[in-house]
Design a protein around this motif. Sequence first.
Motif, PDB file in Angstrom:
ATOM      1  N   ASP A 187      27.886  37.341  40.502  1.00  0.00           N
ATOM      2  CA  ASP A 187      29.296  37.294  40.875  1.00  0.00           C
ATOM      3  C   ASP A 187      30.151  37.898  39.756  1.00  0.00           C
ATOM      4  OD1 ASP A 187      31.485  36.651  42.411  1.00  0.00           O
ATOM      5  OD2 ASP A 187      31.266  34.479  42.218  1.00  0.00           O
ATOM      6  N   ASP A 188      31.329  38.372  40.106  1.00  0.00           N
ATOM      7  CA  ASP A 188      32.298  38.881  39.128  1.00  0.00           C
ATOM      8  C   ASP A 188      31.662  39.907  38.202  1.00  0.00           C
ATOM      9  OD1 ASP A 188      33.904  36.959  40.304  1.00  0.00           O
ATOM     10  OD2 ASP A 188      33.537  35.479  38.738  1.00  0.00           O
ATOM     11  N   PHE A 189      30.813  40.746  38.757  1.00  0.00           N
ATOM     12  CA  PHE A 189      30.059  41.693  37.940  1.00  0.00           C
ATOM     13  C   PHE A 189      30.994  42.646  37.205  1.00  0.00           C
ATOM     14  CE2 PHE A 189      27.775  45.619  37.062  1.00  0.00           C
ATOM     15  CZ  PHE A 189      26.698  45.108  36.356  1.00  0.00           C
ATOM     16  N   ILE A 209      31.005  43.306  42.739  1.00  0.00           N
ATOM     17  CA  ILE A 209      31.955  43.939  41.820  1.00  0.00           C
ATOM     18  C   ILE A 209      33.214  43.089  41.734  1.00  0.00           C
ATOM     19  CG2 ILE A 209      33.357  45.998  41.357  1.00  0.00           C
ATOM     20  CD1 ILE A 209      31.446  47.603  43.064  1.00  0.00           C
ATOM     21  N   ASP A 210      33.614  42.741  40.540  1.00  0.00           N
ATOM     22  CA  ASP A 210      34.787  41.888  40.366  1.00  0.00           C
ATOM     23  C   ASP A 210      36.043  42.533  40.948  1.00  0.00           C
ATOM     24  OD1 ASP A 210      35.652  39.318  38.903  1.00  0.00           O
ATOM     25  OD2 ASP A 210      37.215  40.785  38.427  1.00  0.00           O
ATOM     26  N   ARG A 211      36.914  41.683  41.483  1.00  0.00           N
ATOM     27  CA  ARG A 211      38.069  42.234  42.180  1.00  0.00           C
ATOM     28  C   ARG A 211      39.067  42.921  41.252  1.00  0.00           C
ATOM     29  NH1 ARG A 211      39.736  36.687  43.168  1.00  0.00           N
ATOM     30  NH2 ARG A 211      41.676  36.323  42.075  1.00  0.00           N
ATOM     31  N   ALA A 212      38.952  42.706  39.943  1.00  0.00           N
ATOM     32  CA  ALA A 212      39.814  43.441  39.005  1.00  0.00           C
ATOM     33  C   ALA A 212      39.573  44.949  39.122  1.00  0.00           C
ATOM     34  CB  ALA A 212      39.543  42.976  37.579  1.00  0.00           C
ATOM     35  N   ALA A 243      31.835  44.525  47.265  1.00  0.00           N
ATOM     36  CA  ALA A 243      33.106  44.614  46.546  1.00  0.00           C
ATOM     37  C   ALA A 243      33.996  43.455  46.969  1.00  0.00           C
ATOM     38  CB  ALA A 243      33.798  45.946  46.832  1.00  0.00           C
ATOM     39  N   GLU A 244      34.535  42.748  45.981  1.00  0.00           N
ATOM     40  CA  GLU A 244      35.410  41.600  46.238  1.00  0.00           C
ATOM     41  C   GLU A 244      36.870  42.020  46.197  1.00  0.00           C
ATOM     42  OE1 GLU A 244      33.548  37.717  44.285  1.00  0.00           O
ATOM     43  OE2 GLU A 244      34.756  38.841  42.883  1.00  0.00           O
ATOM     44  N   GLY A 245      37.714  41.261  46.855  1.00  0.00           N
ATOM     45  CA  GLY A 245      39.150  41.446  46.707  1.00  0.00           C
ATOM     46  C   GLY A 245      39.695  42.698  47.373  1.00  0.00           C
TER      47      GLY A 245
HETATM   48 MG    MG Z   1      36.119  35.783  40.766  1.00  0.00          MG
END
Ligand code: MG
Length: 294
Positions: A187-189, A209-212, A243-245
């Motif tokens: 998570d939050d790679f 992949i972290d949403r940043a 991909a997150e976010g």
């Molecule tokens: Mg997170």
Amino acid sequence: QAHQAMQHAKQLGGNNAQFFTHELRAYSLDRLQLENQLRKALEDDQLVVFYQPKLHLASDRIRSAEALVRWQHPQRGLIMPGEFISIAEESGMIVRLGDSVLRQACAQASQWYQQGPQAVAVSVNLSVQQLRQQGFADDVARILRGCKLPARLLELELTESMLLEHSPTVSSNIEALQELGVTLSVDDFGTGYSSLAYLKRFPISTLKIDRAFVAELDEEHCDDAIIRAIIAMAHSLSLNVVAEGVEHERQLEFLKANGCDEVQGYLISRPIPADEFTALLSSSSDMPNLRKRR
Ligand code: MG
Ligand code: C2E
Ligand code: MG
Ligand code: MG
């Protein structure tokens, strides 16, 4: 919050000890109260699990969901994990909390698997404290058997720091989980560590992949090199990429064009209660293009 209060007090100068202690005391009381209430919440089943779909881009279908805990507080209403996970971590309650989420998520995945409308793999976030428990993998095996859920429909989300912990118990739990057939993801790679050695040491199958990084795709002159590099690296190691976010069409198009496997984010759906998720599955199975509909 305590940290913020402290920073604030510092900015105001040296004569604000009173303000400082006042703020800090209010904060500690609030936190202490939440901690006690959380203990009760675990007994009274006030913790509920929401599900956020992940859209598989090649098939344009929902194949999996992330389980995200919420606290249905009798007075305060729905409380988000950002407000209580750290309390649970610090008090050690995270082990019981995590166990409760795991049971609820497996029971729900089993229901989708057995009663439809379709099988959905469910991913559950773990705390390192769970992985430090001797016999954690055996607990997971018992839960899977208990609800007759095939192990491949359970995914566990770990963070980079957990994979860098040099503890024999953590390592043997991770290996035992993989032997069970449970899927493991990071998570939050990209936010944690520069060492990628753990990718070879542990049986990871997915990077999230972290949403940043995904948020960056929105900027005018965005630097998309990192995301492209993560996708290329993951694929060369035969890993899936989520991909997150994902909030905007532009991000989705970029991720699609660059071969990302799955996307998760408000553009597809927010995290929703299980019954709403079931309804979403039913309606999206007769309508192949989920996105265009929403
Ligand atoms: Mg997170
Ligand atoms: P996470 O595992 O990285 O989960 C993704 C978070 O991003 C979720 O926040 C989700 O609601 C949010 N999110 C999803 N799509 C979007 C989007 O398009 N835009 C934005 N801005 N946010 C989006 P949530 O549910 O508040 O959870 C926060 C964190 O709390 C999780 O981050 C995870 O680290 C932790 N957490 C949640 N449930 C559990 C649990 O059962 N156990 C443990 N140990 N941690 C949990
Ligand atoms: Mg997660
Ligand atoms: Mg995440």
